[in-house]
Write an enzyme that holds these catalytic residues in place. Structure first.
Site, short mmCIF file in Angstrom:
data_model
loop_
_atom_site.label_atom_id
_atom_site.label_comp_id
_atom_site.label_asym_id
_atom_site.label_seq_id
_atom_site.Cartn_x
_atom_site.Cartn_y
_atom_site.Cartn_z
N HIS A 109 8.59 5.90 10.11
CA HIS A 109 7.59 5.85 8.73
C HIS A 109 6.82 7.17 8.89
O HIS A 109 5.51 7.09 9.05
CB HIS A 109 6.71 4.43 8.80
CG HIS A 109 5.82 4.28 7.70
ND1 HIS A 109 5.91 4.89 6.42
CD2 HIS A 109 5.16 3.06 7.44
CE1 HIS A 109 5.22 4.20 5.59
NE2 HIS A 109 4.86 3.05 6.09
N ARG A 163 11.91 3.30 0.46
CA ARG A 163 12.04 2.38 1.72
C ARG A 163 13.07 1.47 1.72
O ARG A 163 13.83 0.93 0.85
CB ARG A 163 10.81 1.65 1.46
CG ARG A 163 10.55 0.48 2.59
CD ARG A 163 9.33 -0.23 2.60
NE ARG A 163 8.28 0.80 3.41
CZ ARG A 163 7.01 0.28 3.52
NH1 ARG A 163 6.82 -1.22 3.35
NH2 ARG A 163 6.23 1.05 4.23
N LYS A 171 24.18 -7.49 -6.83
CA LYS A 171 25.73 -7.60 -7.35
C LYS A 171 26.56 -6.89 -6.66
O LYS A 171 27.79 -7.05 -6.94
CB LYS A 171 25.68 -7.52 -8.83
CG LYS A 171 24.54 -8.06 -9.76
CD LYS A 171 24.65 -7.31 -11.24
CE LYS A 171 23.88 -8.14 -12.20
NZ LYS A 171 23.54 -7.36 -13.31
N ARG A 219 0.75 -1.37 0.06
CA ARG A 219 0.05 0.03 -0.03
C ARG A 219 0.87 1.26 0.06
O ARG A 219 0.57 2.22 -0.75
CB ARG A 219 -1.04 -0.16 1.10
CG ARG A 219 -0.73 0.55 2.56
CD ARG A 219 -1.45 -0.29 3.54
NE ARG A 219 -1.00 -1.68 3.63
CZ ARG A 219 -1.88 -2.67 3.65
NH1 ARG A 219 -3.07 -2.41 3.75
NH2 ARG A 219 -1.54 -3.89 3.61
N THR A 220 1.87 1.10 0.61
CA THR A 220 2.66 2.65 0.84
C THR A 220 3.22 2.97 -0.42
O THR A 220 3.17 4.06 -1.26
CB THR A 220 3.88 2.44 1.58
OG1 THR A 220 3.35 1.93 3.11
CG2 THR A 220 4.77 3.55 1.90
C1 NCD Z 1 3.63 -0.76 8.09
C2 NCD Z 1 4.84 -0.76 7.81
O1 NCD Z 1 5.33 -1.27 6.63
O2 NCD Z 1 5.73 -0.45 8.46
N1 NCD Z 1 2.61 -0.67 6.97
C3 NCD Z 1 2.44 0.31 6.18
O3 NCD Z 1 3.25 0.94 5.80
N2 NCD Z 1 1.30 0.30 5.71
C4 NCD Z 1 3.26 -1.52 9.26
C5 NCD Z 1 3.36 -3.06 9.03
O4 NCD Z 1 3.99 -3.50 8.24
O5 NCD Z 1 2.70 -3.76 10.04
#
Ligand code: NCD
Length: 316
Positions: A140, A112, A90, A62-63
């Site tokens: 986050h 990320r 690599k 989703r992110t």
């Molecule tokens: C979170 C994450 O990736 O930190 N999810 C997200 O970004 N929607 C929380 C999780 O993974 O539980």
């Protein structure tokens, strides 16, 4: 949109480093973008001349989609990179990977990464705004910005004195730290709730209340943010290591309708996703009218549009 204001920061590396005015500006801008997203034509030309690279060195659904939609709705050009199947395997360094992408004239980076602090390090090496889409167990920030935006819409704009509990695996969650910092900046009372083994010891020093009793926390809270058990971060082979079994965890910390019935006021239930139905939250609660989980997802796009738009304004 909000032309006269800019953020105090060039990159969004974490909630640490944002001021109250920054958060208010992001939320006010997100409100305007949310209106745009509810129009038949959901697109604005704000980032028309910019290219954004989404660099995902760790899994995401989703992110990643949310950032990509936000960028496209701002009319940016978008390139996507994921570590799986890339030259990272690599032996290329992070700085080399990113510099190669920037050489193709990229204007902003959304990243990320599994290593806490990777963004801070990269920000000292490259010259374009960076948005942290999650760095290991650390921060986050856009999740916390969308969570607090959603809370303000649900509980009222002023969160001063509201009781917000974050429940579950605080130790391994980047959502927890970012939420604590954002909620405190907005004046809320913050409590974490979970087993001793999943709550870091230093939280008292941050002015966060600690509880191991979900029932009492339900009676205290105006909103509960339910977190997933981060099994993939708890050691090898996804085994349960910090409590006896998932069943016992659910008995003590799983949110059910029966438990919720103890609250003497309506409670707002949040979850950043992905949900483990039947573990930290029952299906009945996740699908109930108390839950704003899908509103969080909807607000996520508007909040990320606001962050990207404001950082683009501040490029210089
Ligand atoms: C979170 C994450 O990736 O930190 N999810 C997200 O970004 N929607 C929380 C999780 O993974 O539980």
């Amino acid at each position: 949109m909000s032309e006269n204001h800019t953020l105090s920061t060039r990159s969004l590396l974490g909630i640490r480093g944002l001021t109250r005015a920054d958060i208010d500006l992001i939320h006010a801008t997100a409100k305007e973008f949310k209106d745009v997203l509810n129009r038949p034509i959901k697109k604005v030309p704000s980032l028309r001349d910019l290219t954004v690279a989404n660099l995902f060195f760790e899994n995401s659904t989703r992110t990643r989609l949310s950032f990509e939609l936000a960028e496209k709705r701002l009319s940016a050009d978008v390139v996507n990179f994921s570590a799986a199947g890339s030259s990272v395997k690599k032996g290329e360094t992070l700085v080399d990977t990113v510099n190669n992408i920037l050489a193709m004239k990229v204007d902003m980076v959304v990243m990320r990464h599994p290593h806490p602090g990777a963004h801070q390090f990269l920000a000292s090496k490259i010259d374009v705004p960076i948005v942290n889409a999650g760095d290991g167990t650390h921060e986050h920030p856009t999740q916390a910005l969308l969570d607090t935006f959603s809370l303000r819409q649900s509980l009222g704009d002023d969160l001063t004195g509201k009781n917000i509990a974050i429940v579950g695996d605080i130790q391994h969650s980047r959502v927890a730290l970012s939420n604590i910092l954002a909620l405190q900046t907005l004046g809320a009372n913050v409590r974490v709730c979970g087993p001793h083994t999943l709550i870091p010891r230093h939280l008292h020093e941050m002015g966060v209340e600690v509880s191991h009793d979900l029932d009492e926390t339900i009676r205290w809270a105006d909103a509960l943010n339910m977190l997933r058990i981060q099994l993939e971060r708890q050691g090898p082979a996804d085994a349960v290591r910090f409590f006896p079994s998932l069943r016992e965890y659910t008995m003590n910390y799983g949110l059910t309708l029966d438990r919720l019935a103890q609250a003497d006021k309506p409670l707002t239930i949040m979850h950043p996703g992905p949900i483990n139905r039947g573990v930290e939250i029952s299906s009945e609660v996740a699908d109930s009218e108390h839950a704003i989980i899908l509103e969080q997802v909807e607000n996520g796009v508007a909040v990320r549009m606001a962050v990207l738009y404001l950082l683009a304004q501040g490029r210089g």
